[in-house]
Write an enzyme that holds these catalytic residues in place. Structure first.
Site, PDB file in Angstrom:
ATOM      1  N   LEU A   1     -34.648  -7.162   5.290  1.00  0.00           N
ATOM      2  CA  LEU A   1     -35.951  -6.482   5.358  1.00  0.00           C
ATOM      3  C   LEU A   1     -36.051  -5.735   6.687  1.00  0.00           C
ATOM      4  O   LEU A   1     -37.126  -5.640   7.263  1.00  0.00           O
ATOM      5  CB  LEU A   1     -37.102  -7.482   5.217  1.00  0.00           C
TER       6      LEU A   1
ATOM      7  N   ASP B   1       0.857  -1.189   0.000  1.00  0.00           N
ATOM      8  CA  ASP B   1       0.000   0.000   0.000  1.00  0.00           C
ATOM      9  C   ASP B   1       0.890   1.236   0.000  1.00  0.00           C
ATOM     10  O   ASP B   1       2.006   1.186   0.525  1.00  0.00           O
ATOM     11  CB  ASP B   1      -0.909  -0.002   1.242  1.00  0.00           C
TER      12      ASP B   1
ATOM     13  N   ALA C   1     -36.429  -2.554   8.403  1.00  0.00           N
ATOM     14  CA  ALA C   1     -36.753  -1.144   8.160  1.00  0.00           C
ATOM     15  C   ALA C   1     -36.130  -0.295   9.256  1.00  0.00           C
ATOM     16  O   ALA C   1     -36.003  -0.732  10.390  1.00  0.00           O
ATOM     17  CB  ALA C   1     -38.262  -0.956   8.134  1.00  0.00           C
ATOM     18  N   GLY C   2     -35.755   0.916   8.901  1.00  0.00           N
ATOM     19  CA  GLY C   2     -35.142   1.798   9.888  1.00  0.00           C
ATOM     20  C   GLY C   2     -34.637   3.055   9.216  1.00  0.00           C
ATOM     21  O   GLY C   2     -35.291   3.574   8.297  1.00  0.00           O
TER      22      GLY C   2
ATOM     23  N   PHE D   1     -17.315 -10.167  -1.891  1.00  0.00           N
ATOM     24  CA  PHE D   1     -18.653  -9.887  -1.353  1.00  0.00           C
ATOM     25  C   PHE D   1     -18.637  -9.733   0.160  1.00  0.00           C
ATOM     26  O   PHE D   1     -19.653  -9.920   0.819  1.00  0.00           O
ATOM     27  CB  PHE D   1     -19.621 -11.012  -1.744  1.00  0.00           C
TER      28      PHE D   1
ATOM     29  N   CYS E   1     -19.967   0.891   0.726  1.00  0.00           N
ATOM     30  CA  CYS E   1     -20.277   0.144  -0.507  1.00  0.00           C
ATOM     31  C   CYS E   1     -21.635   0.455  -1.102  1.00  0.00           C
ATOM     32  O   CYS E   1     -21.717   0.998  -2.202  1.00  0.00           O
ATOM     33  CB  CYS E   1     -20.164  -1.354  -0.237  1.00  0.00           C
TER      34      CYS E   1
HETATM   35  C1  UDX Z   1     -22.296  -4.690   1.730  1.00  0.00           C
HETATM   36  C2  UDX Z   1     -22.681  -6.049   1.141  1.00  0.00           C
HETATM   37  O1  UDX Z   1     -23.534  -6.747   2.042  1.00  0.00           O
HETATM   38  C3  UDX Z   1     -21.435  -6.868   0.823  1.00  0.00           C
HETATM   39  O2  UDX Z   1     -21.789  -8.096   0.229  1.00  0.00           O
HETATM   40  C4  UDX Z   1     -20.556  -6.058  -0.110  1.00  0.00           C
HETATM   41  O3  UDX Z   1     -19.376  -6.753  -0.391  1.00  0.00           O
HETATM   42  C5  UDX Z   1     -20.238  -4.711   0.499  1.00  0.00           C
HETATM   43  O4  UDX Z   1     -21.437  -4.029   0.841  1.00  0.00           O
HETATM   44  P1  UDX Z   1     -21.526  -3.865   4.145  1.00  0.00           P
HETATM   45  O5  UDX Z   1     -21.359  -2.499   3.560  1.00  0.00           O
HETATM   46  O6  UDX Z   1     -20.483  -4.392   5.057  1.00  0.00           O
HETATM   47  O7  UDX Z   1     -21.666  -4.952   2.977  1.00  0.00           O
HETATM   48  O8  UDX Z   1     -22.889  -3.821   4.965  1.00  0.00           O
HETATM   49  P2  UDX Z   1     -24.282  -4.587   4.993  1.00  0.00           P
HETATM   50  O9  UDX Z   1     -24.286  -5.564   6.088  1.00  0.00           O
HETATM   51  O10 UDX Z   1     -24.696  -5.031   3.658  1.00  0.00           O
HETATM   52  O11 UDX Z   1     -25.229  -3.380   5.459  1.00  0.00           O
HETATM   53  C6  UDX Z   1     -25.316  -2.201   4.659  1.00  0.00           C
HETATM   54  C7  UDX Z   1     -26.217  -1.169   5.304  1.00  0.00           C
HETATM   55  O12 UDX Z   1     -27.570  -1.593   5.210  1.00  0.00           O
HETATM   56  C8  UDX Z   1     -25.956  -0.896   6.784  1.00  0.00           C
HETATM   57  O13 UDX Z   1     -26.029   0.515   6.994  1.00  0.00           O
HETATM   58  C9  UDX Z   1     -27.098  -1.592   7.487  1.00  0.00           C
HETATM   59  O14 UDX Z   1     -27.430  -0.988   8.700  1.00  0.00           O
HETATM   60  C10 UDX Z   1     -28.221  -1.435   6.458  1.00  0.00           C
HETATM   61  N1  UDX Z   1     -29.275  -2.454   6.559  1.00  0.00           N
HETATM   62  C11 UDX Z   1     -28.972  -3.771   6.373  1.00  0.00           C
HETATM   63  C12 UDX Z   1     -30.586  -2.070   6.806  1.00  0.00           C
HETATM   64  O15 UDX Z   1     -30.875  -0.876   6.942  1.00  0.00           O
HETATM   65  N2  UDX Z   1     -31.551  -3.021   6.869  1.00  0.00           N
HETATM   66  C13 UDX Z   1     -31.293  -4.348   6.702  1.00  0.00           C
HETATM   67  O16 UDX Z   1     -32.230  -5.138   6.771  1.00  0.00           O
HETATM   68  C14 UDX Z   1     -29.953  -4.733   6.449  1.00  0.00           C
END
Ligand code: UDX
Length: 442
Positions: free
Chosen positions: A258, A30, A260-261, A147, A268
């Site tokens: 699913l 890096d 909600a919030g 992922f 990402c």
């Molecule tokens: C995501 C993808 O899941 C992952 O596969 C990809 O490689 C990178 O992006 P990540 O950013 O770590 O991963 O978070 P993730 O667990 O997907 O949650 C993303 C956001 O969605 C969070 O802010 C979480 O609070 C929100 N979320 C998730 C909701 O609001 N409701 C849900 O039901 C699930």
């Protein structure tokens, strides 16, 4: 196998350590000297369960090293590229500066037969373009999207639910001989997953690139779908959490994502759906993913809704009212505050004149750096003390477990709670005397 990993951010640092943990000899590279210094000492530069342990094991075994010198990539068989692709400053597209620089920088150190394996999330078409500079060296470019979820990054890397390899194809779209050989090398890299028959999809570049962005687009859409239902629930008196349970029992729908919030954030989903829209526009297919603009808009509206609930609960006057904000990270098990809905809500309440105090088990240090105007307190009780309202914006398990509504009620000035993640037991909080507001719940 000898591997190099270019870019030691979230993705790269975890990948390097995880590859060493499954037996490979890995050098992580890096440009950021501070990051390399920390990683070399076995210190994870961010909070990720299990990372510290595999870093230290890898370093102690001698199989894992870190450096700022790209020349150290020479001699590795596979060179993973895991640098960032942030949103450009003046638009929606992904900034490919770092990916281009990493691949260009690698060229002098490649040997015939090597693989350059892109892991960064890139706009479809990037791999084909990069292959034009890699192929003349005798090395092969593959696209091997990642992922991993933050908080489960080590587990997702060591034991992913699927592996995807975008490899060179013939003019008819079939995997070429070079592509088949490249896929075999990747199978050797991921030997534990291959041994347990993890699905391993060998495809062309464009499909591999699209698998990643479409997976994130689908997840974002699922979250915004349920948040749209929450908006309807709010004007009809329905309960979106029960609705999600009920539709989630349908195996075709499923209950996960699913929740909600106040919606999704992080490094990402928000940037990836925007970059996907921008790329689709460039391809003349903007209309195919127009719905992603709506997904983004629904998501951002939920932050407004959470702020409005606090304001309404305080009878329209938040000025100099103490609001205890529980959460700063974009989700639990993470100290990441990139595009965090939690912090956004805190900042907006502060902007309205509230006396905002934020607590979080992991993200205070990062939050303070970006938003020094907010007040932080590591202690939950002190954060709650004399609050005029409480809002939960990150659903840390600690709070579900440790935050007893009776105890919390004894600390605050007014028993008003806004559950921005629908993670509290509404009945228990109401029974303890609280006025409880959920998201999309009566
Ligand atoms: C995501 C993808 O899941 C992952 O596969 C990809 O490689 C990178 O992006 P990540 O950013 O770590 O991963 O978070 P993730 O667990 O997907 O949650 C993303 C956001 O969605 C969070 O802010 C979480 O609070 C929100 N979320 C998730 C909701 O609001 N409701 C849900 O039901 C699930």
């Amino acid at each position: 196998m000898r591997l190099s990993v270019i870019g030691c951010g979230y993705l790269g640092a975890v990948h390097a350590a995880a590859m060493a943990s499954i037996g490979h000899e890995v050098v992580g590279i890096d440009v950021d000297e501070r990051k390399i210094e920390s990683l070399s000492k076995g210190l994870a530069p961010f909070f990720e369960p299990g990372l510290q342990e595999i870093l230290q094991e890898g370093i102690a075994s001698g199989r894992l090293t870190f450096t700022t010198d790209l020349a150290a990539a020479a001699g590795a068989k596979v060179h993973f590229v895991g640098v960032g692709t942030p949103q450009v400053k003046d638009g929606y597209a992904a900034d490919l500066t770092y990916v281009n620089a990493a691949v260009d920088g690698l060229l002098p150190y490649l040997s015939p037969g090597d693989l350059v394996a892109g892991k960064s999330t890139v706009p479809v078409g990037t791999a084909a373009r990069l292959a034009e500079s890699v192929t003349p060296t005798g090395a092969t470019l593959v696209w091997n999207p990642e992922f991993l979820r933050e908080g489960f990054a080590v587990q997702d890397t060591v034991d992913p639910d699927r592996l995807v390899a975008g490899v060179p194809s013939t003019s008819s779209g079939a995997v070429s001989d070079e592509g088949a050989r490249a896929a075999d090398i990747l199978r050797e890299v991921y030997h534990p997953s291959v041994a347990k028959n993890t699905p391993f999809i060998v495809t062309d570049y464009a499909t591999a690139e699209l698998v990643k962005v479409s997976a994130n687009a689908f997840l974002a859409t699922k979250i915004s779908f349920i948040n749209a239902m929450a908006e309807i629930a709010e004007v009809t008196g329905a309960d979106v959490t029960q609705l999600a349970d009920a539709i989630g029992h349908d195996a075709r729908i499923g209950r996960r994502f699913l929740g909600a919030g106040i919606g999704f954030g992080g490094g990402c989903l928000p940037k990836d759906i925007r970059a996907f829209s921008a790329r689709a526009e460039e391809l003349g297919r903007g209309e195919s993913v127009n719905f992603l603009r709506e997904v983004d808009a629904i998501n951002l509206r939920r932050r407004d809704r959470a702020v409005d609930l606090v304001v309404a609960a305080l009878d329209g006057v938040v000025f100099e009212k103490k609001v205890a904000v529980l959460g700063a990270a974009f989700k639990p098990h993470s100290d990441d505050i990139r595009d965090s809905p939690a912090l956004d809500v805190a900042v907006r309440l502060k902007g309205l004149g509230a006396d905002v105090v934020v607590t979080d088990p992991a993200a205070i240090e990062n939050a303070r750096r970006i938003h020094p105007q907010l007040t932080y307190n590591e202690d939950l009780d002190a954060t709650l003390k004399d609050a005029d309202a409480v809002i939960v914006v990150t659903e840390w398990d600690e709070w579900r477990r440790e935050l007893a509504p009776e105890h919390a009620a004894s600390l605050v000035k007014a028993t008003i709670v806004v559950d921005g993640r629908n993670c509290l037991d509404a009945a228990a909080w109401r029974a303890a005397g609280w006025t409880y507001y959920g998201m999309g719940r009566p």
